[in-house]
Design a protein around this motif. Sequence first.
Motif, mmCIF file in Angstrom:
data_model
loop_
_atom_site.group_PDB
_atom_site.id
_atom_site.type_symbol
_atom_site.label_atom_id
_atom_site.label_comp_id
_atom_site.label_asym_id
_atom_site.label_seq_id
_atom_site.Cartn_x
_atom_site.Cartn_y
_atom_site.Cartn_z
ATOM 1 N N LEU A 41 -5.829 -43.805 -8.551
ATOM 2 C CA LEU A 41 -5.937 -43.656 -9.925
ATOM 3 C C LEU A 41 -4.900 -44.404 -10.599
ATOM 4 N N SER A 42 -4.139 -45.204 -9.622
ATOM 5 C CA SER A 42 -2.963 -46.281 -10.105
ATOM 6 C C SER A 42 -3.229 -46.473 -11.517
ATOM 7 N N PHE A 43 -4.430 -47.873 -11.207
ATOM 8 C CA PHE A 43 -4.288 -48.240 -12.170
ATOM 9 C C PHE A 43 -4.934 -47.986 -13.593
ATOM 10 N N GLU A 44 -5.792 -46.589 -12.909
ATOM 11 C CA GLU A 44 -5.330 -46.049 -14.997
ATOM 12 C C GLU A 44 -4.423 -45.663 -15.347
ATOM 13 N N VAL A 45 -3.355 -45.407 -14.341
ATOM 14 C CA VAL A 45 -2.413 -45.062 -14.859
ATOM 15 C C VAL A 45 -1.424 -46.246 -16.108
ATOM 16 N N ILE A 46 -1.003 -46.611 -14.719
ATOM 17 C CA ILE A 46 -1.383 -48.317 -15.739
ATOM 18 C C ILE A 46 -1.469 -48.818 -17.062
ATOM 19 N N LEU A 47 -3.500 -48.720 -17.146
ATOM 20 C CA LEU A 47 -3.708 -48.837 -18.286
ATOM 21 C C LEU A 47 -3.434 -47.705 -19.549
ATOM 22 N N HIS A 48 -3.362 -46.620 -18.451
ATOM 23 C CA HIS A 48 -2.757 -45.337 -20.116
ATOM 24 C C HIS A 48 -1.910 -46.090 -20.617
ATOM 25 N N LEU A 49 -0.937 -46.087 -19.183
ATOM 26 C CA LEU A 49 0.696 -46.556 -20.267
ATOM 27 C C LEU A 49 1.363 -47.727 -21.551
ATOM 28 N N GLY A 50 -0.414 -47.978 -20.848
ATOM 29 C CA GLY A 50 0.509 -48.950 -22.237
ATOM 30 C C GLY A 50 -0.170 -48.842 -23.424
ATOM 31 N N SER A 51 -1.072 -48.316 -23.226
ATOM 32 C CA SER A 51 -1.168 -47.007 -24.935
ATOM 33 C C SER A 51 -0.309 -46.528 -25.252
ATOM 34 N N ILE A 52 -0.461 -45.683 -23.705
ATOM 35 C CA ILE A 52 0.916 -44.270 -24.678
ATOM 36 C C ILE A 52 2.662 -45.367 -25.374
ATOM 37 N N VAL A 53 2.851 -46.868 -24.849
ATOM 38 C CA VAL A 53 3.802 -47.457 -25.146
ATOM 39 C C VAL A 53 3.870 -48.267 -27.030
ATOM 40 N N ALA A 54 2.159 -48.184 -27.016
ATOM 41 C CA ALA A 54 1.803 -49.121 -28.133
ATOM 42 C C ALA A 54 1.307 -47.771 -29.291
ATOM 43 N N VAL A 55 1.105 -47.113 -28.743
ATOM 44 C CA VAL A 55 0.843 -45.472 -30.036
ATOM 45 C C VAL A 55 2.535 -44.549 -30.499
ATOM 46 N N VAL A 56 3.009 -45.104 -28.821
ATOM 47 C CA VAL A 56 4.441 -44.280 -29.194
ATOM 48 C C VAL A 56 5.490 -45.633 -30.331
ATOM 49 N N PHE A 57 5.305 -46.741 -29.923
ATOM 50 C CA PHE A 57 6.154 -47.799 -30.660
ATOM 51 C C PHE A 57 5.186 -48.138 -32.427
ATOM 52 N N TYR A 58 4.231 -47.733 -32.805
ATOM 53 C CA TYR A 58 4.072 -47.932 -33.704
ATOM 54 C C TYR A 58 3.907 -46.896 -34.769
ATOM 55 N N PHE A 59 4.308 -45.550 -34.086
ATOM 56 C CA PHE A 59 4.635 -44.462 -34.938
ATOM 57 C C PHE A 59 6.283 -44.227 -34.572
ATOM 58 N N ARG A 60 6.765 -44.892 -33.611
ATOM 59 C CA ARG A 60 8.015 -44.434 -33.548
ATOM 60 C C ARG A 60 9.414 -43.928 -34.785
ATOM 61 N N ARG A 61 8.667 -43.773 -35.800
ATOM 62 C CA ARG A 61 9.789 -42.909 -36.980
ATOM 63 C C ARG A 61 9.336 -42.590 -37.029
ATOM 64 N N ASP A 62 7.692 -42.089 -37.278
ATOM 65 C CA ASP A 62 7.759 -40.796 -36.874
ATOM 66 C C ASP A 62 7.615 -39.345 -36.074
ATOM 67 N N CYS A 63 7.632 -40.228 -34.891
ATOM 68 C CA CYS A 63 8.223 -39.579 -33.590
ATOM 69 C C CYS A 63 9.961 -39.016 -34.118
ATOM 70 N N VAL A 64 10.842 -39.846 -34.281
ATOM 71 C CA VAL A 64 11.869 -39.687 -34.078
ATOM 72 C C VAL A 64 12.221 -38.395 -35.335
ATOM 73 N N HIS A 65 11.752 -39.113 -36.626
ATOM 74 C CA HIS A 65 11.137 -37.876 -37.562
ATOM 75 C C HIS A 65 11.265 -36.349 -37.454
ATOM 76 N N LEU A 66 10.188 -36.196 -37.196
ATOM 77 C CA LEU A 66 9.779 -35.078 -35.998
ATOM 78 C C LEU A 66 10.509 -34.403 -35.216
ATOM 79 N N LEU A 67 10.640 -34.954 -34.209
ATOM 80 C CA LEU A 67 11.542 -34.668 -33.801
ATOM 81 C C LEU A 67 13.092 -33.932 -33.766
ATOM 82 N N LYS A 68 13.607 -34.930 -34.858
ATOM 83 C CA LYS A 68 15.052 -34.648 -35.880
ATOM 84 C C LYS A 68 14.684 -33.268 -36.194
#
Length: 277
Positions: A41-68
């Motif tokens: 599953l090594s390659f699939e994990v790398i592919l999914h990590l790319g998607s995670i970074v993208a969505v976290v970065f896109y919604f970074r302000r929302d994520c920070v606001h929600l956690l605070k």
Amino acid sequence: MSIVEALIFGIVQGISEFLPISSTAHIIIAQLVFGKTFPGLSFEVILHLGSIVAVVFYFRRDCVHLLKTFFRYLSKRSAHDRPEFFFIVYIIIATIITGGLGIFLEDIFAEIMKTPAFIASALALTGIFLIIIERFHQIGNRTETEMTFLDAIIVGLAQTLAVFPGISRSGSTLIAALFAGLNRPTAVRYSFLLSIPVILGSSVLAFDDLSTGNFAAIGAVPLFLAFLASLIASWIGIVWLIQFLNKGRLIYFALYCFILAIIVVTMLDNSTVPSVN
């Protein structure tokens, strides 16, 4: 794995992860087309990590606001922070439901759910529900301040179905949220933010399968390029889906699912389906 193949797999994963067209089905189809079987599953994990970074970065302000807001509510119990606090609670509930039931369903249907016939049927089902939600269902007007535990349970159960290749995670959560009566902005926000713990969780569960041997078999450069391609393509997929939802054009994704289902069931051989975890 060649650089071109790594880039193609990264693009396929990224674009299909957040569009309602099932990334798992597309990765399986891409494997069949290129005759590739990933080592573990090594390659699939790398592919999914790319998607995670993208969505976290896109919604970074929302994520920070929600956690605070979440932690501020725990300490101060401010009524103003209550809706955002429970918004995170609803994300946690849906994630727990998806994680528990998803593993159960995957164990039961593991043998049949990656066959072309099954994938084609799931894609067609996704297309049908996309048409229903756009053409025959009255979109609600409830916002996150009016969300309930029942909404989280409904969306969590729907998201569980995405364990089946062909059932889109983003599509199932969006459809369920809209069916539950949430308005489009709330359904979109909930669906995208819900993807973070779900994709991250599935990647963490696969960490035991990571090995330097699997990485070496693929190559450092292809791995990096696949990650980068997945990240960029995921960002494009997020922007694209939000634009389509604002215009109410889910019908195009439904038509795509139908066409792909026909291609899968008529052109792919059951005996050639790769083992994808």
